[in-house]
Design an enzyme around this catalytic site. Structure first.
Site, short mmCIF file in Angstrom:
data_model
loop_
_atom_site.label_atom_id
_atom_site.label_comp_id
_atom_site.label_asym_id
_atom_site.label_seq_id
_atom_site.Cartn_x
_atom_site.Cartn_y
_atom_site.Cartn_z
N LYS A 119 -5.13 -2.43 14.08
CA LYS A 119 -4.50 -1.29 14.74
C LYS A 119 -5.09 -1.13 16.13
CE LYS A 119 -3.82 0.82 10.24
NZ LYS A 119 -4.41 1.70 9.21
N LYS A 151 -5.65 10.56 0.49
CA LYS A 151 -5.81 9.18 0.96
C LYS A 151 -6.92 8.53 0.15
CE LYS A 151 -6.13 6.70 5.37
NZ LYS A 151 -6.33 6.89 6.83
N SER A 153 -14.21 0.64 9.27
CA SER A 153 -13.29 0.79 8.14
C SER A 153 -13.75 0.03 6.91
CB SER A 153 -11.89 0.30 8.54
OG SER A 153 -11.03 0.26 7.42
N ALA A 154 -13.54 0.64 5.76
CA ALA A 154 -13.83 -0.02 4.48
C ALA A 154 -12.92 -1.22 4.25
CB ALA A 154 -13.66 0.98 3.33
N ASP A 155 -11.80 -1.30 5.02
CA ASP A 155 -10.92 -2.46 4.91
C ASP A 155 -11.70 -3.75 5.18
OD1 ASP A 155 -9.07 -0.45 4.69
OD2 ASP A 155 -7.97 -0.94 6.52
N VAL A 176 -5.62 0.00 2.77
CA VAL A 176 -5.74 -1.45 2.69
C VAL A 176 -6.87 -1.84 1.74
CG1 VAL A 176 -6.36 -3.52 4.00
CG2 VAL A 176 -4.74 -1.89 4.97
N GLU A 218 0.84 -1.20 0.00
CA GLU A 218 0.00 0.00 0.00
C GLU A 218 0.87 1.25 0.00
OE1 GLU A 218 -0.71 1.96 3.34
OE2 GLU A 218 -0.87 0.28 4.75
N ASP A 225 -18.75 4.12 12.65
CA ASP A 225 -17.45 4.25 11.98
C ASP A 225 -16.77 2.88 11.89
OD1 ASP A 225 -15.15 5.12 10.82
OD2 ASP A 225 -14.65 6.62 12.34
#
Length: 652
Positions: free
Chosen positions: A171, A98, A152-154, A118, A37, A150
């Site tokens: 994380k 980003k 993550s799209a990951d 990611v 990435e 919220d």
């Protein structure tokens, strides 16, 4: 003519992809490739640490036996594999954005410099034919997500894109329990690469959560990925690698700093894509640089592991054989082993209007050698291959006829069985089409056991390609596929007829088949066995077949790299994997006009042989298909099952 790449996603992405020469060559040669990435360069680390880390990660991948492919967006294009000039441009850009999956289109139309997350890296890597991706840690469910939603799209991308993400877990600024639960709910493989099943939390080696399972063997991870692919499962895999021991001592200090930074982010109302960059920068301040050193260490560790994994996986090998010794001054014949029936054919041929009335019709009867595998063996021998035939015959006059007509192949491995008749076949050919056939093969073939294949394993092990005829008993076919899988050999399966298609599925090893060539009726049966509902009228045109395969590619193609559906006077539908591992769809016209056909017997076998010979002589798939068409054309103009006009000059 129907000709296009796999699925809407890949066809669309291909318009914007710019894959570097080094990455293209690695993919084409079946070498390991690791995607990297670029938000770690644009947003994760300050200059010049970001540039030195980017270079270091690429070097770690190379040192592990794979080719790095750092991904970023420039000038309205998606670049897969960056040279040093682009890396520096990315590292020094003051305006880089980003880019998550939703941002790809926006970044392209605005021609912005974009660092991939990611999620977007997974999406792009998959479109480029890359199956392994190394990063620091994946995104997840944010703390307080029950209020903010919220997430993550990951995680979304992992639930629908079959790429293995090598990371240090989630994380630690996130809600790890909820993230692990999300991965489980969405069927994402989650594996810890260590001796204890404890999910890591980025900066620290342990959290209070377990993964799906743990392993210390990358070979087991390879099997997991390949089996998931064979099953048609569209989900990603997380390979969670704890940070190296020597950096673990700083974990407690860093975790306290993270907790403080998270509180500050909440107080300042920092949310969405801004959270991670803020917290990483703040933690670096609070730990006086210790967190950055630890972050870089885990990135490098993950890149090394990903490089080793990709080298072991190499799951995007093209069908073309690239290992034949191209530069040798002495021509080396590719070795092809054909396994199946040797049959003496009798064909009754007439051009009259035959009715089901018990009458007699004018025509002529031809005797010749036949049998699917035998036909391939002869054609491959004529095309300049070292053609080895493994079969059995009876000790009778038809067996003698076989021996007298086998000068183009090695028949030393053909077993002679006493008290059993050599296989024979009678076809009734009316105006160029075989209306029906009667075969006497079961008495002899039923005596064959896996021991015949075990005895000849040395031939399979040293072969460049194996041709498998479905006339064989299931246990014998199973043994062939087991050996082929063991030695990573490419197998072309010829189904032979509608009732025998099911045999390869009965072996449980259909994933070992590299290529197959069903006719229209055999294809309908194949689809049924793959649990794909099909209107029989789909085989009325090559385009309809291709559209169906494109729609149901995961279930229909399984693990094949070349899938040919022959449709008589409607031509052929061909699907193959190109050098980037992507699927190409192509329709072929009939090899010859119908009114010029003498006999169709063996034409499909000649086509297959031409393609195999082309591939094993380092021709492209397109060139090999052309050779196959010419071989079929020649055989269609003769009463023989293999035209004597087929020769190695067709490969020139």
């Amino acid at each position: 003519m129907y000709s296009r790449c796999i699925g809407r996603q890949k066809r669309t992405f291909s318009k914007f992809l710019r894959i570097s020469t080094q990455v293209k060559e690695a993919l084409a040669n079946g070498e390991g490739v690791v995607a990297l990435e670029s938000t770690v360069i644009t947003h994760g680390l300050p200059y010049p640490h970001n540039l030195s880390t980017a270079r270091s990660l690429e070097q770690k991948v190379r040192a592990s036996g794979s080719q790095p492919a750092t991904i970023a967006l420039f000038d309205g294009k998606i670049h897969v594999g960056l040279d040093d000039e682009k890396l520096e441009k990315l590292a020094t850009s003051q305006s880089a954005v980003k880019v998550s999956t939703r941002d790809i289109a926006k970044t392209l139309i605005r021609k912005e410099v974009g660092g991939t997350t990611v999620a977007s890296t997974m999406k792009i890597a998959h479109a480029a034919g890359i199956s392994v991706f190394a990063t620091g840690g994946i995104g997840g469910v944010h703390r307080g997500a029950d209020q903010t939603f919220d997430i993550s799209a990951d995680l979304q991308e992992l639930s629908k894109t079959p790429v293995c993400v090598v990371c240090s877990g989630v994380k630690s600024i996130l809600d790890i329990p909820k993230t692990v639960e999300y991965l489980e709910t969405h069927s994402v493989n989650c594996v810890v690469y260590r001796g204890e099943n404890v999910f890591p939390s980025f900066f620290t080696r342990k959290s209070d959560r377990k993964a799906q399972f743990n392993t210390e063997r990358l070979e087991e991870v390879v099997e997991l990925i390949k089996t998931s692919k064979s099953l048609g499962l569209p989900y990603g895999t997380v390979l969670a690698c704890p940070i190296p021991e020597k950096y673990a001592a700083d974990g407690d200090v860093i975790q306290k700093a993270i907790d403080q930074a998270v509180r500050e982010a909440i107080e300042r109302n920092i949310a969405s894509q801004s959270v991670t960059p803020f917290i990483l920068a703040r933690v670096n301040e609070l730990t006086q640089g210790a967190s950055m050193a630890t972050n870089i260490a885990l990135l490098e560790n993950n890149a090394s592991i990903a490089g080793r994994l990709a080298a072991k996986l190499c799951d995007r090998r093209p069908i073309a054989i690239s290992q034949i010794k191209k530069n040798s001054s002495i021509p080396i014949k590719p070795k092809i082993v054909s396994i199946g029936a040797a049959i003496v054919d009798f064909e009754a041929i007439t051009s009259e209007d035959v009715k089901d009335d018990g009458g007699s019709y004018n025509g002529h009867i031809v005797q010749r050698m036949g049998g699917v595998a035998r036909n391939h063996a002869e054609a491959l021998g004529r095309l300049g291959c070292d053609s080895i035939f493994i079969s059995a015959i009876g000790d009778d006059s038809n067996g003698q006829f076989f021996r007298q007509n086998s000068e183009k192949m090695d028949i030393t491995r053909v077993k002679v069985i006493t008290n059993k008749p050599t296989c024979t076949y009678l076809a009734v050919n009316v105006r160029g089409n075989v209306k029906y056939g009667i075969v006497t093969s079961e008495p002899l073939l039923s005596t064959l056991t896996p021991a015949l294949i075990e005895k000849n394993e040395d031939a399979l092990e040293t072969s460049d390609f194996i041709l498998l005829d479905s006339n064989l008993p299931v246990p014998l076919m199973t043994k062939v596929l087991e050996i082929a899988k063991k030695h990573e050999k490419q197998v072309w399966l010829e189904p032979t007829d509608i009732d025998k298609v099911k045999k390869v599925f009965a072996t449980g090893l259909v994933d070992a088949v590299t290529a197959t060539s069903p006719n229209a009726n055999e294809f309908l049966e194949w689809a049924k066995l793959c649990q794909v509902a099909v209107d029989p009228s789909v085989v009325n045109s090559a385009d309809s077949v291709l559209e169906l395969i494109e729609k149901e590619k995961t279930r229909l193609l399984l693990n094949t790299s070349l899938f040919v559906v022959t449709l008589s006077n409607k031509g052929s539908a061909v699907v193959y994997r190109n050098n980037l591992g992507q699927l190409e769809f192509q329709s072929l016209p009939p090899p010859i006009q119908m009114d010029k056909i003498v006999s169709v017997s063996g034409a499909g076998d000649s086509f297959n042989s031409g393609v195999i010979a082309g591939l094993t002589h380092n021709k492209t798939v397109v060139e090999s298909l052309r050779i196959g068409q010419e071989c079929a054309r020649l055989t269609l103009q003769t009463t023989l099952a293999t035209s004597e006009a087929i020769n190695s000059q067709l490969l020139k």
